[in-house]
Design a protein around this motif. Structure first.
Motif, PDB file in Angstrom:
ATOM      1  N   SER A  94       0.848  -1.190   0.000  1.00 28.19           N
ATOM      2  CA  SER A  94       0.000   0.000   0.000  1.00 28.19           C
ATOM      3  C   SER A  94       0.882   1.238   0.000  1.00 28.19           C
ATOM      4  O   SER A  94       2.009   1.208   0.471  1.00 28.19           O
ATOM      5  CB  SER A  94      -0.928   0.006   1.213  1.00 28.19           C
ATOM      6  OG  SER A  94      -0.159   0.081   2.394  1.00 28.19           O
ATOM      7  N   MET A  95       0.338   2.293  -0.510  1.00 32.77           N
ATOM      8  CA  MET A  95       1.072   3.557  -0.573  1.00 32.77           C
ATOM      9  C   MET A  95       0.357   4.589   0.289  1.00 32.77           C
ATOM     10  O   MET A  95      -0.870   4.629   0.337  1.00 32.77           O
ATOM     11  CB  MET A  95       1.142   4.066  -2.014  1.00 32.77           C
ATOM     12  CG  MET A  95       1.929   3.154  -2.951  1.00 32.77           C
ATOM     13  SD  MET A  95       3.657   3.011  -2.523  1.00 32.77           S
ATOM     14  CE  MET A  95       4.242   4.614  -2.895  1.00 32.77           C
ATOM     15  N   ASP A  96       1.127   5.414   0.949  1.00 35.67           N
ATOM     16  CA  ASP A  96       0.595   6.506   1.740  1.00 35.67           C
ATOM     17  C   ASP A  96       0.330   7.677   0.792  1.00 35.67           C
ATOM     18  O   ASP A  96       1.254   8.318   0.298  1.00 35.67           O
ATOM     19  CB  ASP A  96       1.605   6.901   2.821  1.00 35.67           C
ATOM     20  CG  ASP A  96       1.106   8.011   3.712  1.00 35.67           C
ATOM     21  OD1 ASP A  96      -0.032   8.492   3.503  1.00 35.67           O
ATOM     22  OD2 ASP A  96       1.860   8.397   4.623  1.00 35.67           O
ATOM     23  N   LEU A  97      -0.952   7.942   0.510  1.00 34.92           N
ATOM     24  CA  LEU A  97      -1.307   8.980  -0.458  1.00 34.92           C
ATOM     25  C   LEU A  97      -0.892  10.374   0.006  1.00 34.92           C
ATOM     26  O   LEU A  97      -0.536  11.218  -0.812  1.00 34.92           O
ATOM     27  CB  LEU A  97      -2.799   8.931  -0.760  1.00 34.92           C
ATOM     28  CG  LEU A  97      -3.263   7.661  -1.487  1.00 34.92           C
ATOM     29  CD1 LEU A  97      -4.766   7.703  -1.713  1.00 34.92           C
ATOM     30  CD2 LEU A  97      -2.536   7.484  -2.801  1.00 34.92           C
TER      31      LEU A  97
END
Length: 121
Positions: free
Chosen positions: A105-108
């Motif tokens: 997952s990526m931290d937006l």
């Protein structure tokens, strides 16, 4: 494609072959098989023992010339994806392959901060 081509294989008896390749395993023992997009490449250890490996394991180590996805290896060996996932996961566990798992997952907010910083350059 980063997998060195070999002579085509006969695809008859695929179910028996899958059973033999995985030594009867339907899933990885710890339940965490490699994702299809995971990149694998031979470890330094595998290059030194390639001649002692059997069948698909030898083909994988000898054929990988750089990072290659689990799905690509399955396609090249003409084995089901799940079979490749079990086999390659076991090979990573044995130290024969190195795996680069995909980002989960990526931290937006972090990506937005980076984008703003680049824009301000």
């Amino acid at each position: 494609m980063r997998y060195q081509d070999e002579a085509p294989r006969d695809s008859s008896g695929d179910q028996v072959r899958s059973f033999l390749v995985t030594k009867g395993q339907a899933r990885v023992a710890d339940g965490e098989e490699l994702a299809p997009e995971t990149l694998v490449e031979p470890s330094a250890q595998s290059r030194s023992v390639v001649e002692t490996l059997q069948f698909e394991r030898r083909s994988i180590v000898a054929g990988l010339s750089g990072p290659t996805s689990v799905a690509e290896v399955a396609a090249h060996l003409k084995i089901p994806l799940l079979t490749a996932q079990v086999l390659l996961t076991n090979m990573v566990g044995e130290g024969l392959l190195n795996a680069q798992r995909p980002v989960q997952s990526m931290d937006l907010d972090f990506l937005s901060t980076i984008r703003a910083a680049i824009t301000n350059l």
